[in-house]
Structures are given as C-alpha cells and as structure tokens.
Motif scaffolding. Structure first.
Motif, mmCIF file in Angstrom:
data_model
loop_
_atom_site.group_PDB
_atom_site.id
_atom_site.type_symbol
_atom_site.label_atom_id
_atom_site.label_comp_id
_atom_site.label_asym_id
_atom_site.label_seq_id
_atom_site.Cartn_x
_atom_site.Cartn_y
_atom_site.Cartn_z
ATOM 1 N N ASP A 1 0.797 -1.229 0.000
ATOM 2 C CA ASP A 1 0.000 0.000 0.000
ATOM 3 C C ASP A 1 0.829 1.279 0.000
ATOM 4 N N TRP A 2 2.097 1.171 0.382
ATOM 5 C CA TRP A 2 2.942 2.356 0.536
ATOM 6 C C TRP A 2 4.242 2.185 -0.233
ATOM 7 N N ASN A 3 4.695 3.262 -0.847
ATOM 8 C CA ASN A 3 5.925 3.266 -1.630
ATOM 9 C C ASN A 3 7.064 3.802 -0.760
ATOM 10 N N GLU B 1 9.945 2.714 9.892
ATOM 11 C CA GLU B 1 10.196 3.961 9.178
ATOM 12 C C GLU B 1 10.524 3.642 7.731
ATOM 13 N N LEU B 2 9.859 4.359 6.830
ATOM 14 C CA LEU B 2 10.121 4.236 5.406
ATOM 15 C C LEU B 2 10.655 5.553 4.869
ATOM 16 N N LEU B 3 11.582 5.453 3.942
ATOM 17 C CA LEU B 3 12.087 6.602 3.209
ATOM 18 C C LEU B 3 11.309 6.662 1.909
ATOM 19 N N GLY B 4 10.569 7.757 1.719
ATOM 20 C CA GLY B 4 9.708 7.888 0.548
ATOM 21 C C GLY B 4 10.447 8.353 -0.695
ATOM 22 N N PRO B 5 9.743 8.367 -1.827
ATOM 23 C CA PRO B 5 10.355 8.716 -3.105
ATOM 24 C C PRO B 5 10.828 10.165 -3.180
ATOM 25 N N ASP B 6 10.271 11.021 -2.347
ATOM 26 C CA ASP B 6 10.682 12.432 -2.334
ATOM 27 C C ASP B 6 11.619 12.746 -1.173
ATOM 28 N N GLY B 7 12.154 11.717 -0.540
ATOM 29 C CA GLY B 7 13.087 11.903 0.568
ATOM 30 C C GLY B 7 12.416 12.052 1.922
ATOM 31 N N GLN B 8 11.115 11.932 1.963
ATOM 32 C CA GLN B 8 10.411 12.046 3.239
ATOM 33 C C GLN B 8 10.580 10.776 4.070
ATOM 34 N N THR C 1 -2.521 -8.204 15.035
ATOM 35 C CA THR C 1 -3.514 -8.214 13.961
ATOM 36 C C THR C 1 -2.941 -7.817 12.605
ATOM 37 N N GLY C 2 -1.825 -7.096 12.597
ATOM 38 C CA GLY C 2 -1.257 -6.573 11.356
ATOM 39 C C GLY C 2 -1.909 -5.273 10.918
ATOM 40 N N GLU C 3 -2.817 -4.746 11.747
ATOM 41 C CA GLU C 3 -3.550 -3.521 11.416
ATOM 42 C C GLU C 3 -2.650 -2.292 11.553
ATOM 43 N N LEU C 4 -2.719 -1.410 10.563
ATOM 44 C CA LEU C 4 -2.004 -0.137 10.613
ATOM 45 C C LEU C 4 -2.764 0.772 11.568
ATOM 46 N N ILE C 5 -2.113 1.195 12.661
ATOM 47 C CA ILE C 5 -2.834 1.982 13.664
ATOM 48 C C ILE C 5 -2.346 3.416 13.784
ATOM 49 N N GLY C 6 -1.261 3.762 13.091
ATOM 50 C CA GLY C 6 -0.809 5.139 13.141
ATOM 51 C C GLY C 6 0.247 5.429 12.093
ATOM 52 N N ILE C 7 0.239 6.681 11.618
ATOM 53 C CA ILE C 7 1.227 7.139 10.647
ATOM 54 C C ILE C 7 1.654 8.537 11.058
ATOM 55 N N GLU C 8 2.973 8.782 11.046
ATOM 56 C CA GLU C 8 3.513 10.106 11.346
ATOM 57 C C GLU C 8 4.555 10.464 10.310
ATOM 58 N N GLY C 9 4.553 11.716 9.876
ATOM 59 C CA GLY C 9 5.567 12.175 8.943
ATOM 60 C C GLY C 9 5.028 13.270 8.042
ATOM 61 N N THR C 10 5.834 13.660 7.071
ATOM 62 C CA THR C 10 5.429 14.694 6.129
ATOM 63 C C THR C 10 5.236 14.084 4.752
ATOM 64 N N ASN C 11 4.367 14.709 3.979
ATOM 65 C CA ASN C 11 4.071 14.273 2.620
ATOM 66 C C ASN C 11 3.708 12.784 2.582
ATOM 67 N N ILE C 12 2.865 12.387 3.511
ATOM 68 C CA ILE C 12 2.455 10.985 3.617
ATOM 69 C C ILE C 12 1.733 10.534 2.354
ATOM 70 N N ASN C 13 0.866 11.394 1.818
ATOM 71 C CA ASN C 13 0.101 11.022 0.618
ATOM 72 C C ASN C 13 1.015 10.775 -0.579
ATOM 73 N N GLY C 14 2.215 11.358 -0.583
ATOM 74 C CA GLY C 14 3.155 11.131 -1.658
ATOM 75 C C GLY C 14 3.728 9.727 -1.669
ATOM 76 N N MET C 15 3.438 8.961 -0.626
ATOM 77 C CA MET C 15 3.945 7.584 -0.539
ATOM 78 C C MET C 15 2.857 6.548 -0.818
ATOM 79 N N LYS C 16 1.609 7.000 -0.892
ATOM 80 C CA LYS C 16 0.493 6.080 -1.107
ATOM 81 C C LYS C 16 0.574 5.500 -2.511
ATOM 82 N N ARG C 17 0.411 4.191 -2.619
ATOM 83 C CA ARG C 17 0.398 3.533 -3.942
ATOM 84 C C ARG C 17 -0.981 3.641 -4.557
#
Length: 121
Positions: free
Chosen positions: A66-68, A88-95, A105-121
């Motif tokens: 789900d995330w790049n 922690e993931l390093l995104g395509p724009d360096g974020q 459960t494997g459920e995603l329960i939180g996301i923190e960072g900048t330009n998060i939408n830029g990593m969505k597949r």
C-alpha cells in the motif's frame, strides 16, 4: 624512541590483538543487557512461531503493498500491553514516515511524517 627489531614487532602485534579481543569478549560476557536482549529476541521468535504475532516479513509485505518506500528502521515495542512494530520508510521524495502496526492483527494503527500522501500507492 627506539625502533624495535622486526622479530619483536611480530611478538607485540599478535599479543596486542589478542589482549584487545579478550577484553572485548569479557565486556560482552559481562554485559547483562546483551543477555536480556537475546532473551527478548528469543521470546519474539517464539511468539511468531506460535502464531501469537505476525512476522516482520508479513507486516512489511502488507505495508509495502500500500505504501511506496524503502525500510530504514524497524523497532518492536510493547506499549501498554500492545505489541507494536514501528517501521520507518524513506519515501520517493526523501520524506521519512513512521508507520505503527499492531503486531498481533497486522492492522495499521498510526502514521507520522510529512508528505504521507506522496507515498500512497
């Protein structure tokens, strides 16, 4: 300072290396935190094998579907009785974005960072 004969250097260098290695081994064996860390990892492995928590491989496969990004850090924590993977993931724009995933459960329960939408597949 005098120069030592070659045959003396042959004796000194291995002896110094041996002493340094022996000292490192003593420090490692004397460190109770390393034994505790080994026990923590063993317990984590046993929980994965018993099906009590998801393996890191399963969690990463799901997250990267789900995330790049590239994985740059992973931590396993227990917070108020909840077992969590913090990834922690390093995104395509360096974020850098941190994902908090429930290890049971494997459920995603939180996301923190900048330009998060830029990593969505």
């Amino acid at each position: 300072m005098k120069h030592l004969p070659f045959y003396m250097l042959k004796l000194i260098i291995p002896t110094t290396a041996f002493i340094a290695a022996a000292f490192a081994v003593v420090l490692f064996l004397a460190d109770p935190a390393s034994a505790s860390a080994d026990e923590d990892w063993r317990k984590l492995h046993e929980d994965v094998q018993a099906g009590k928590i998801k393996s890191l491989g399963e969690i990463l496969d799901s997250l990267l579907r789900d995330w790049n990004g590239q994985v740059i850090d992973v931590e396993f924590e227990q917070d108020d009785g909840k077992k969590l993977y913090e990834i922690e993931l390093l995104g395509p724009d360096g974020q850098v974005v941190e994902f908090e995933v429930d290890a049971v459960t494997g459920e995603l329960i939180g996301i923190e960072g900048t330009n998060i939408n830029g990593m969505k597949r």
